[in-house]
Design an enzyme around this catalytic site. Structure first.
Site, PDB file in Angstrom:
ATOM      1  N   GLY A  19       0.809  -1.208   0.000  1.00  0.00           N
ATOM      2  CA  GLY A  19       0.000   0.000   0.000  1.00  0.00           C
ATOM      3  C   GLY A  19       0.839   1.251   0.000  1.00  0.00           C
ATOM      4  O   GLY A  19       2.051   1.217   0.212  1.00  0.00           O
ATOM      5  N   GLY A  20       0.175   2.362  -0.269  1.00  0.00           N
ATOM      6  CA  GLY A  20       0.826   3.665  -0.278  1.00  0.00           C
ATOM      7  C   GLY A  20      -0.105   4.709   0.297  1.00  0.00           C
ATOM      8  O   GLY A  20      -1.102   4.390   0.951  1.00  0.00           O
ATOM      9  N   VAL A  25      -3.285  -2.496  -1.688  1.00  0.00           N
ATOM     10  CA  VAL A  25      -3.547  -3.607  -2.608  1.00  0.00           C
ATOM     11  C   VAL A  25      -3.732  -4.892  -1.819  1.00  0.00           C
ATOM     12  O   VAL A  25      -2.914  -5.223  -0.956  1.00  0.00           O
ATOM     13  CB  VAL A  25      -2.397  -3.770  -3.627  1.00  0.00           C
ATOM     14  CG1 VAL A  25      -2.688  -4.937  -4.567  1.00  0.00           C
ATOM     15  CG2 VAL A  25      -2.191  -2.482  -4.420  1.00  0.00           C
ATOM     16  N   LYS A  40      -6.788  -3.107  -6.038  1.00  0.00           N
ATOM     17  CA  LYS A  40      -6.252  -1.858  -5.513  1.00  0.00           C
ATOM     18  C   LYS A  40      -7.424  -1.018  -5.019  1.00  0.00           C
ATOM     19  O   LYS A  40      -8.283  -0.602  -5.802  1.00  0.00           O
ATOM     20  CB  LYS A  40      -5.479  -1.114  -6.608  1.00  0.00           C
ATOM     21  CG  LYS A  40      -4.817   0.178  -6.141  1.00  0.00           C
ATOM     22  CD  LYS A  40      -3.954   0.772  -7.249  1.00  0.00           C
ATOM     23  CE  LYS A  40      -3.222   2.015  -6.792  1.00  0.00           C
ATOM     24  NZ  LYS A  40      -2.333   2.550  -7.853  1.00  0.00           N
ATOM     25  N   ASP A 141       6.472   7.958 -12.219  1.00  0.00           N
ATOM     26  CA  ASP A 141       6.868   7.379 -10.929  1.00  0.00           C
ATOM     27  C   ASP A 141       7.596   6.058 -11.133  1.00  0.00           C
ATOM     28  O   ASP A 141       7.239   5.039 -10.536  1.00  0.00           O
ATOM     29  CB  ASP A 141       5.640   7.182 -10.039  1.00  0.00           C
ATOM     30  CG  ASP A 141       6.000   7.019  -8.556  1.00  0.00           C
ATOM     31  OD1 ASP A 141       7.143   7.348  -8.191  1.00  0.00           O
ATOM     32  OD2 ASP A 141       5.131   6.569  -7.786  1.00  0.00           O
TER      33      ASP A 141
END
Length: 276
Positions: A19-20, A25, A40, A141
């Site tokens: 995860g972020g 996820v 997600k 990214d």
């Protein structure tokens, strides 16, 4: 979001995979196809604040390429259709193929990759970038955590690298997001100085990832601010242990001048020649 929740009346959630700041996820079981997938789930519960979800769906969802993780479906937790309680918060989600492997961040924890592995993986990612760049998309990214290596589809080989996470990607319709413009340790010099991320910026970031694969360490280590300032003072240092042919490719990919960097298609050719 708890495990064993059924999303969209179809996807039964399993263990969290990562995860972020904007999403996490989970592994999930697709009851319709009988396959395991990755879901997600975006953190925002505000229906008006769904830019990351729309960006992922509208940019990533339309891409079909061997070296890009494929989006299979999408929905929101309020459309589960089975009466399963998931709380009052409605969240958007996208369903992706589950890659049978690990991301480069995990792979590089113990030791550097071999030059042969690095060439194969970076060629795969450069192919993916050539595909998206031709469509006017900047990934924005590129980093080890967004590159997954599928070992199951290449038994006995280095594995197939796949590019993931287009959550802050740019194209004609979606500009620079408010929340982020890349990961500090992999930003190009022009991005560090406040410039716009371009296709050349993706190539620079990929060059830093390639160097990290070969050495096992970040090209610009340290706290984020210190790392970014170092980017504006000079090119990454390439150790003498890196073969000369590799060094030439890395210098080209990390040229401080964006105009001096190869395109993604040219990068594919340069990396492929390393294997000859």
């Amino acid at each position: 979001m708890h495990q064993d929740v059924l999303l969209g009346g179809r996807y039964r959630l399993g263990a969290q995979l990562g995860g972020g700041s904007e999403a996490y996820v989970n592994e999930a079981w697709d009851l319709l196809s009988g396959k395991t997938v990755a879901v997600k789930i975006f953190r925002s519960t505000n229906s008006l604040d769904n830019a990351p979800f729309r960006r992922e769906l509208e940019i990533h969802g339309r891409l079909r390429h061997r070296n890009i993780v494929r989006i299979l479906d999408s929905g929101d937790t309020d459309s589960r259709g089975d009466g399963a309680g998931v709380g009052q918060d409605n969240r958007h989600f996208v369903v992706m193929e589950l890659v049978a492997g690990k991301d480069l961040r995990w792979i590089l924890q113990d030791k550097p990759a071999s030059p042969e592995q690095t060439a194969a993986w970076m060629t795969d990612v450069a192919r993916a970038l050539a595909h998206v760049h031709r469509r006017g998309i900047v990934h924005n990214d590129i980093k080890p955590g967004n590159i997954l290596v599928d070992f199951a589809s290449d038994p006995g080989g280095p594995g197939v690298a796949k590019l993931a996470d287009f959550g802050i990607a740019l194209n004609g319709r979606h500009g620079v997001p408010n929340s982020s413009s890349g990961t500090p340790h992999y930003l190009s010099p022009e991005e560090v100085c406040g410039g716009t991320s371009t296709t050349a910026s993706d190539i620079y970031s990929l060059g830093l990832v390639a160097l990290e694969c070969l050495t096992g360490t970040k090209a610009f280590p340290g706290p984020p601010l210190e790392s970014m300032v170092a980017r504006t003072l000079g090119e990454p240092r390439i150790p003498g242990t890196v073969r000369r042919r590799w060094s030439m490719v890395l210098h080209a990919m990390t040229d401080p001048d964006p105009a001096g960097r190869p395109s993604a298609s040219q990068t594919v050719g340069m990396l492929r020649r390393l294997s000859w």
